[in-house]
Every structure is written in structure tokens, then in C-alpha cells.
Design a protein around this motif. Structure first.
Motif, PDB file in Angstrom:
ATOM      1  N   GLN A 105       0.832  -1.194   0.000  1.00 34.85           N
ATOM      2  CA  GLN A 105       0.000   0.000   0.000  1.00 34.85           C
ATOM      3  C   GLN A 105       0.876   1.257   0.000  1.00 34.85           C
ATOM      4  O   GLN A 105       0.627   2.189  -0.772  1.00 34.85           O
ATOM      5  N   GLY A 131       2.458   1.641  -3.393  1.00 32.50           N
ATOM      6  CA  GLY A 131       1.465   2.128  -4.350  1.00 32.50           C
ATOM      7  C   GLY A 131       1.164   3.598  -4.164  1.00 32.50           C
ATOM      8  O   GLY A 131       1.001   4.344  -5.137  1.00 32.50           O
ATOM      9  N   ARG A 132       1.106   4.046  -2.909  1.00 28.60           N
ATOM     10  CA  ARG A 132       0.878   5.458  -2.611  1.00 28.60           C
ATOM     11  C   ARG A 132       2.026   6.306  -3.174  1.00 28.60           C
ATOM     12  O   ARG A 132       1.800   7.361  -3.762  1.00 28.60           O
ATOM     13  N   ALA A 136       1.683   6.460  -6.939  1.00 27.29           N
ATOM     14  CA  ALA A 136       0.589   7.371  -7.293  1.00 27.29           C
ATOM     15  C   ALA A 136       1.040   8.826  -7.167  1.00 27.29           C
ATOM     16  O   ALA A 136       0.769   9.649  -8.047  1.00 27.29           O
ATOM     17  N   LYS A 137       1.744   9.131  -6.087  1.00 33.38           N
ATOM     18  CA  LYS A 137       2.212  10.499  -5.859  1.00 33.38           C
ATOM     19  C   LYS A 137       3.223  10.919  -6.921  1.00 33.38           C
ATOM     20  O   LYS A 137       3.131  12.017  -7.490  1.00 33.38           O
ATOM     21  N   ILE A 144      -1.162  10.076 -10.062  1.00 30.85           N
ATOM     22  CA  ILE A 144      -2.276   9.166 -10.288  1.00 30.85           C
ATOM     23  C   ILE A 144      -3.286   9.381  -9.175  1.00 30.85           C
ATOM     24  O   ILE A 144      -2.946   9.257  -8.005  1.00 30.85           O
ATOM     25  N   PRO A 145      -4.533   9.728  -9.522  1.00 35.07           N
ATOM     26  CA  PRO A 145      -5.531   9.928  -8.470  1.00 35.07           C
ATOM     27  C   PRO A 145      -5.833   8.625  -7.738  1.00 35.07           C
ATOM     28  O   PRO A 145      -5.941   7.568  -8.345  1.00 35.07           O
ATOM     29  N   CYS A 146      -5.937   8.724  -6.433  1.00 36.23           N
ATOM     30  CA  CYS A 146      -6.179   7.550  -5.590  1.00 36.23           C
ATOM     31  C   CYS A 146      -6.981   7.985  -4.364  1.00 36.23           C
ATOM     32  O   CYS A 146      -6.711   9.066  -3.824  1.00 36.23           O
ATOM     33  N   LYS A 147      -7.929   7.173  -3.930  1.00 29.47           N
ATOM     34  CA  LYS A 147      -8.769   7.528  -2.785  1.00 29.47           C
ATOM     35  C   LYS A 147      -7.956   7.765  -1.520  1.00 29.47           C
ATOM     36  O   LYS A 147      -8.221   8.673  -0.774  1.00 29.47           O
ATOM     37  N   ASN A 148      -6.992   6.904  -1.251  1.00 31.13           N
ATOM     38  CA  ASN A 148      -6.210   7.018  -0.010  1.00 31.13           C
ATOM     39  C   ASN A 148      -4.840   7.548  -0.331  1.00 31.13           C
ATOM     40  O   ASN A 148      -3.942   7.012  -0.677  1.00 31.13           O
TER      41      ASN A 148
END
Length: 111
Positions: free
Chosen positions: A95, A98-99, A102-103, A107-111
């Protein structure tokens, strides 16, 4: 039927959690016990067939436990086993990774 042979323990681990859904199922079951319908609602996009197949595969390997209550209508709950609980730190690291991805890539991500 001939028993499958593995090159290394990493291959066994990847086979157990591979695919789009098994990791998500494990992620949720590491948080708490779920009924089938709750998991189905929680995991967006999973089909009934894929959820059933994934749960059976994880149960077969001793990663999750399926408890059936003798009542009408039937009640079934899924929970993580002690063996399955050992994957929780790995899921948290994935996780975090992945965060970071995304950063770095916006990349848009809920968390």
C-alpha cells in the motif's frame, strides 16, 4: 494428478496472492471478519464467480477460514487465519509503495 513443483518459496507466495482480487480480499479480511455479501459490496467490480473462486483458493491454502452457521437462511463468515495474518505487513508495504507510485506519477487515488 501430479503435484505441482515450485522453484522457490517466493513462487508459492506469489501464486497464493496473485491476480487482481486475492490481494484485495486479503486486505479486507486482515481488517475484520466479513460475510460474503459484505465482501462483494466492499470490493468494487468483483463478480460473484471471481469472489467465490478466490475465496475457495485462499481457503484451500489455509490463508482464510470459512465459518458456516447452521441456521436458515445460511450465514457464512470469512476471516483471516494466523497463517494469512502473516501477509498483513507485506500488504501494508505494498500500500505504501502504491501510494508513492501514485504520488510520483500524479495518479488519483482515494487514499
Amino acid at each position: 494428478m501430479e503435484e505441482k513443483k515450485y522453484e522457490c518459496p517466493f513462487e508459492i507466495a506469489l501464486e497464493i496472492i496473485s491476480g487482481k482480487w486475492k490481494g484485495l480480499i486479503l486486505w479486507h479480511l486482515c481488517q475484520r471478519t466479513y460475510r460474503y455479501s459484505e465482501l462483494k459490496r466492499e470490493i468494487s467490480g468483483i463478480t460473484q464467480k471471481m469472489l467465490t473462486q478466490s475465496l475457495r483458493a485462499l481457503e484451500e491454502k489455509g490463508i482464510i477460514h470459512r465459518k458456516v452457521y447452521p441456521q436458515i437462511p445460511p450465514k457464512v463468515e470469512y476471516s483471516i487465519t494466523p497463517l494469512g495474518k502473516k501477509v498483513q505487513p507485506i500488504l501494508y508495504m505494498l500500500q505504501d509503495w502504491g501510494r508513492d507510485i501514485a504520488k510520483e506519477n500524479n495518479i488519483p487515488c482515494k487514499n
